[in-house]
Motif scaffolding. Structure first.
Motif, PDB file in Angstrom:
ATOM      1  N   VAL A 194       4.944 -23.130  21.154  1.00 48.19           N
ATOM      2  CA  VAL A 194       5.289 -23.754  19.876  1.00 48.19           C
ATOM      3  C   VAL A 194       6.715 -24.289  19.932  1.00 48.19           C
ATOM      4  O   VAL A 194       7.002 -25.390  19.446  1.00 48.19           O
ATOM      5  CB  VAL A 194       5.109 -22.748  18.729  1.00 48.19           C
ATOM      6  CG1 VAL A 194       5.591 -23.345  17.402  1.00 48.19           C
ATOM      7  CG2 VAL A 194       3.648 -22.326  18.615  1.00 48.19           C
ATOM      8  N   ALA A 195       7.618 -23.521  20.544  1.00 46.35           N
ATOM      9  CA  ALA A 195       8.997 -23.996  20.709  1.00 46.35           C
ATOM     10  C   ALA A 195       9.024 -25.282  21.530  1.00 46.35           C
ATOM     11  O   ALA A 195       9.782 -26.218  21.228  1.00 46.35           O
ATOM     12  CB  ALA A 195       9.849 -22.918  21.377  1.00 46.35           C
ATOM     13  N   ARG A 196       8.207 -25.340  22.561  1.00 49.47           N
ATOM     14  CA  ARG A 196       8.123 -26.536  23.401  1.00 49.47           C
ATOM     15  C   ARG A 196       7.700 -27.753  22.581  1.00 49.47           C
ATOM     16  O   ARG A 196       8.232 -28.862  22.743  1.00 49.47           O
ATOM     17  CB  ARG A 196       7.135 -26.289  24.534  1.00 49.47           C
ATOM     18  CG  ARG A 196       6.972 -27.445  25.505  1.00 49.47           C
ATOM     19  CD  ARG A 196       5.869 -27.141  26.504  1.00 49.47           C
ATOM     20  NE  ARG A 196       4.547 -27.050  25.868  1.00 49.47           N
ATOM     21  CZ  ARG A 196       3.446 -26.688  26.521  1.00 49.47           C
ATOM     22  NH1 ARG A 196       3.498 -26.347  27.806  1.00 49.47           N
ATOM     23  NH2 ARG A 196       2.288 -26.653  25.886  1.00 49.47           N
ATOM     24  N   LEU A 197       6.730 -27.556  21.687  1.00 46.87           N
ATOM     25  CA  LEU A 197       6.267 -28.643  20.834  1.00 46.87           C
ATOM     26  C   LEU A 197       7.404 -29.179  19.973  1.00 46.87           C
ATOM     27  O   LEU A 197       7.615 -30.401  19.880  1.00 46.87           O
ATOM     28  CB  LEU A 197       5.122 -28.146  19.950  1.00 46.87           C
ATOM     29  CG  LEU A 197       4.626 -29.085  18.847  1.00 46.87           C
ATOM     30  CD1 LEU A 197       4.032 -30.349  19.455  1.00 46.87           C
ATOM     31  CD2 LEU A 197       3.607 -28.379  17.961  1.00 46.87           C
ATOM     32  N   HIS A 198       8.158 -28.274  19.351  1.00 53.71           N
ATOM     33  CA  HIS A 198       9.261 -28.711  18.494  1.00 53.71           C
ATOM     34  C   HIS A 198      10.380 -29.356  19.296  1.00 53.71           C
ATOM     35  O   HIS A 198      10.979 -30.352  18.863  1.00 53.71           O
ATOM     36  CB  HIS A 198       9.785 -27.525  17.675  1.00 53.71           C
ATOM     37  CG  HIS A 198       8.877 -27.155  16.544  1.00 53.71           C
ATOM     38  ND1 HIS A 198       8.967 -27.738  15.313  1.00 53.71           N
ATOM     39  CD2 HIS A 198       7.845 -26.275  16.477  1.00 53.71           C
ATOM     40  CE1 HIS A 198       8.033 -27.227  14.519  1.00 53.71           C
ATOM     41  NE2 HIS A 198       7.350 -26.335  15.207  1.00 53.71           N
ATOM     42  N   ASP A 349      -3.784 -25.813  28.973  1.00 51.89           N
ATOM     43  CA  ASP A 349      -2.446 -26.209  28.545  1.00 51.89           C
ATOM     44  C   ASP A 349      -2.087 -27.515  29.241  1.00 51.89           C
ATOM     45  O   ASP A 349      -1.925 -27.554  30.461  1.00 51.89           O
ATOM     46  CB  ASP A 349      -1.424 -25.117  28.882  1.00 51.89           C
ATOM     47  CG  ASP A 349       0.001 -25.503  28.483  1.00 51.89           C
ATOM     48  OD1 ASP A 349       0.150 -26.434  27.664  1.00 51.89           O
ATOM     49  OD2 ASP A 349       0.944 -24.880  28.995  1.00 51.89           O
ATOM     50  N   ASP A 350      -1.974 -28.586  28.454  1.00 45.61           N
ATOM     51  CA  ASP A 350      -1.637 -29.875  29.056  1.00 45.61           C
ATOM     52  C   ASP A 350      -0.213 -30.314  28.731  1.00 45.61           C
ATOM     53  O   ASP A 350       0.152 -31.469  28.917  1.00 45.61           O
ATOM     54  CB  ASP A 350      -2.629 -30.950  28.615  1.00 45.61           C
ATOM     55  CG  ASP A 350      -2.443 -31.368  27.152  1.00 45.61           C
ATOM     56  OD1 ASP A 350      -1.647 -30.718  26.437  1.00 45.61           O
ATOM     57  OD2 ASP A 350      -3.083 -32.344  26.729  1.00 45.61           O
ATOM     58  N   GLY A 351       0.588 -29.366  28.225  1.00 45.99           N
ATOM     59  CA  GLY A 351       1.958 -29.694  27.860  1.00 45.99           C
ATOM     60  C   GLY A 351       2.155 -29.883  26.374  1.00 45.99           C
ATOM     61  O   GLY A 351       3.285 -29.852  25.885  1.00 45.99           O
ATOM     62  N   VAL A 368      -6.266 -18.639  19.852  1.00 42.68           N
ATOM     63  CA  VAL A 368      -5.306 -19.554  19.255  1.00 42.68           C
ATOM     64  C   VAL A 368      -5.353 -20.852  20.037  1.00 42.68           C
ATOM     65  O   VAL A 368      -5.309 -20.838  21.280  1.00 42.68           O
ATOM     66  CB  VAL A 368      -3.875 -18.983  19.270  1.00 42.68           C
ATOM     67  CG1 VAL A 368      -2.875 -20.014  18.729  1.00 42.68           C
ATOM     68  CG2 VAL A 368      -3.805 -17.704  18.451  1.00 42.68           C
ATOM     69  N   GLY A 369      -5.448 -21.956  19.325  1.00 46.12           N
ATOM     70  CA  GLY A 369      -5.483 -23.242  19.991  1.00 46.12           C
ATOM     71  C   GLY A 369      -4.642 -24.262  19.267  1.00 46.12           C
ATOM     72  O   GLY A 369      -4.511 -24.219  18.034  1.00 46.12           O
ATOM     73  N   ALA A 370      -4.050 -25.176  20.011  1.00 44.94           N
ATOM     74  CA  ALA A 370      -3.305 -26.293  19.445  1.00 44.94           C
ATOM     75  C   ALA A 370      -4.055 -27.567  19.810  1.00 44.94           C
ATOM     76  O   ALA A 370      -4.245 -27.857  21.000  1.00 44.94           O
ATOM     77  CB  ALA A 370      -1.884 -26.336  19.996  1.00 44.94           C
ATOM     78  N   ALA A 371      -4.487 -28.307  18.781  1.00 45.97           N
ATOM     79  CA  ALA A 371      -5.290 -29.520  18.985  1.00 45.97           C
ATOM     80  C   ALA A 371      -6.538 -29.217  19.809  1.00 45.97           C
ATOM     81  O   ALA A 371      -6.943 -29.983  20.671  1.00 45.97           O
ATOM     82  CB  ALA A 371      -4.457 -30.614  19.644  1.00 45.97           C
ATOM     83  N   MET A 372      -7.133 -28.067  19.560  1.00 45.43           N
ATOM     84  CA  MET A 372      -8.324 -27.613  20.287  1.00 45.43           C
ATOM     85  C   MET A 372      -9.354 -27.065  19.303  1.00 45.43           C
ATOM     86  O   MET A 372      -9.893 -25.965  19.480  1.00 45.43           O
ATOM     87  CB  MET A 372      -7.938 -26.518  21.290  1.00 45.43           C
ATOM     88  CG  MET A 372      -7.103 -26.998  22.448  1.00 45.43           C
ATOM     89  SD  MET A 372      -8.071 -28.007  23.578  1.00 45.43           S
ATOM     90  CE  MET A 372      -7.578 -27.359  25.154  1.00 45.43           C
TER      91      MET A 372
END
Length: 394
Positions: A194-198, A349-351, A368-372
């Motif tokens: 999540v930190a990487r996203l921000h 995880d694609d970054g 837990v998923g992001a855009a998944m």
């Protein structure tokens, strides 16, 4: 005075999602008695998740759950802009701030949460919390004139506010004493993603550090961190969590311990009194008291509480907790009950997008998923069945 319209029936204290859903479920269950919703805000019951996103980004101002016509058609009386100050459970009566008294056959507590504040912060313009529609609109106006914001707390609200601020062109420093955003909820590994996203969106994420001091002359001008770093800021948002609104229950005899203490169907320690939503601590299947602050939890609770209140059979279907958080163009979704101490299996995880399974004692307990969205929702039945993590990963 005592109002005749409130002399019997169900009185629901709180003007948000939990109150509205309870009233809807009562009518859906063919309850024909009086229903009165009492709320301290002047607005019709509204949805809170958009406050840190769509409303803050000026994409909408209308977050009303149902129009006024719905409540009129269903015979649901709304007493808005007038909070309840006390309850007499023996007399089965609540007293409002203006002195109005309402009798009830059944009372539902749905007062939700209030944001925590940092008592050491001075009274300066430019320091905000976010809970109500007015809070969101005020923050939106402030963001329109701000260049540099400091968001204190990288939980879900803090992360969403940081994302919305960046979309408005405001420079953002996100402060979190934990090792990573959301670390206390989802652990350091997912928090790092999540930190990487921000970071990729230009947010200056500072973890493992707190706020020592806020300074300004009438308006906030700087924030000094616990490591001595001084940040220029013309806007500060405090997002360090919330506490249940239960002060008005003092002296009522209703048990309160990190929320209103309930049994497994929402029944409190006082006869004819129930609690639902963020303010309610329900007993789970293991016998523990659990207070859940997720939007989807309300619907699950009212489907159980209302039949119990009406003496009907309550559903017994197994529910899997679900929540989500929209940050930038990414929807972060969580199913189950992951904990920071669980073993995390990062399987995609694609970054920017990612998918992770949470294991506890060899069992899948959360995802837990992001855009998944697809893979996350497909895991629901496996979590409900307490599937072996070995089978899930095979």
């Amino acid at each position: 005075m005592t109002t005749s319209s409130g002399s019997s029936g169900v009185v629901i204290v709180g003007g948000g999602l939990a109150a509205a859903r309870t009233a809807e479920q009562l009518r859906r269950s063919e309850y024909a008695g009086a229903i009165t919703i009492v709320g301290d805000e002047v607005h019709l019951p509204y949805d809170r998740p958009p406050l840190s996103k769509d409303v803050l980004r000026a994409e909408t101002d209308d977050v009303t759950l149902k129009p006024a016509e719905f409540y009129a058609e269903k015979g649901i009386e709304l007493l808005l802009g007038n909070a309840v100050s006390s309850v007499d459970t023996g007399a089965q009566r609540v007293t409002l701030n203006d002195g109005t008294q309402l009798a009830y056959d059944q009372l539902v507590i749905a007062t939700g949460l209030t944001p925590k504040r940092i008592s050491s912060f001075p009274e300066l313009a430019g320091i905000h919390v976010l809970r109500s529609l007015e809070d969101s609109l005020a923050l939106r106006r402030a963001a329109g004139a701000a260049r540099r914001a400091v968001v204190v707390g990288a939980g879900f609200i803090g992360c969403e506010v940081a994302a919305s601020m960046r979309s408005l062109g405001v420079g953002v420093v996100l402060i979190e004493p934990q090792p990573a955003p959301l670390a206390s909820v989802l652990g350091e590994q997912i928090g790092g993603l999540v930190a990487r996203l921000h970071d990729s969106e230009g947010v200056d994420v500072r973890c493992g550090v707190g706020v020592a001091r806020v300074d300004g002359d009438g308006r906030v001008q700087s924030v000094t961190l616990s490591d001595g770093t001084e940040l220029t800021a013309d806007l500060v948002v405090v997002g360090i969590g919330s506490v249940p609104v239960t002060d008005w229950l003092e002296g009522s005899g209703i048990d309160v311990d990190n929320g209103v203490v309930c049994d497994e169907v929402g029944r409190t320690s006082a006869p004819h009194v129930w609690a639902v939503g963020d303010v309610a601590s329900w007993r789970d299947v293991s016998g523990s008291q659990v207070r859940v602050e997720h939007w989807s939890n309300v619907a699950d609770q009212v489907r159980v509480m209302v039949p119990a209140m009406l003496g009907q059979d309550a559903p017994t279907a197994v529910t899997v907790p679900y929540f989500w958080s929209d940050q930038y163009d990414v929807k972060i979704q969580c199913l189950g009950e992951p904990e920071a101490t669980d073993t995390v299996h990062l399987v995609d995880d694609d970054g920017r997008k990612f998918l992770a399974y949470f294991e506890r004692e060899g069992v899948l307990v959360g995802v837990v998923g992001a855009a998944m969205s697809g893979p996350v929702m497909k895991a629901r039945s496996k979590i409900a069945a307490r599937a072996s993590i070995a089978d899930v990963l095979a």
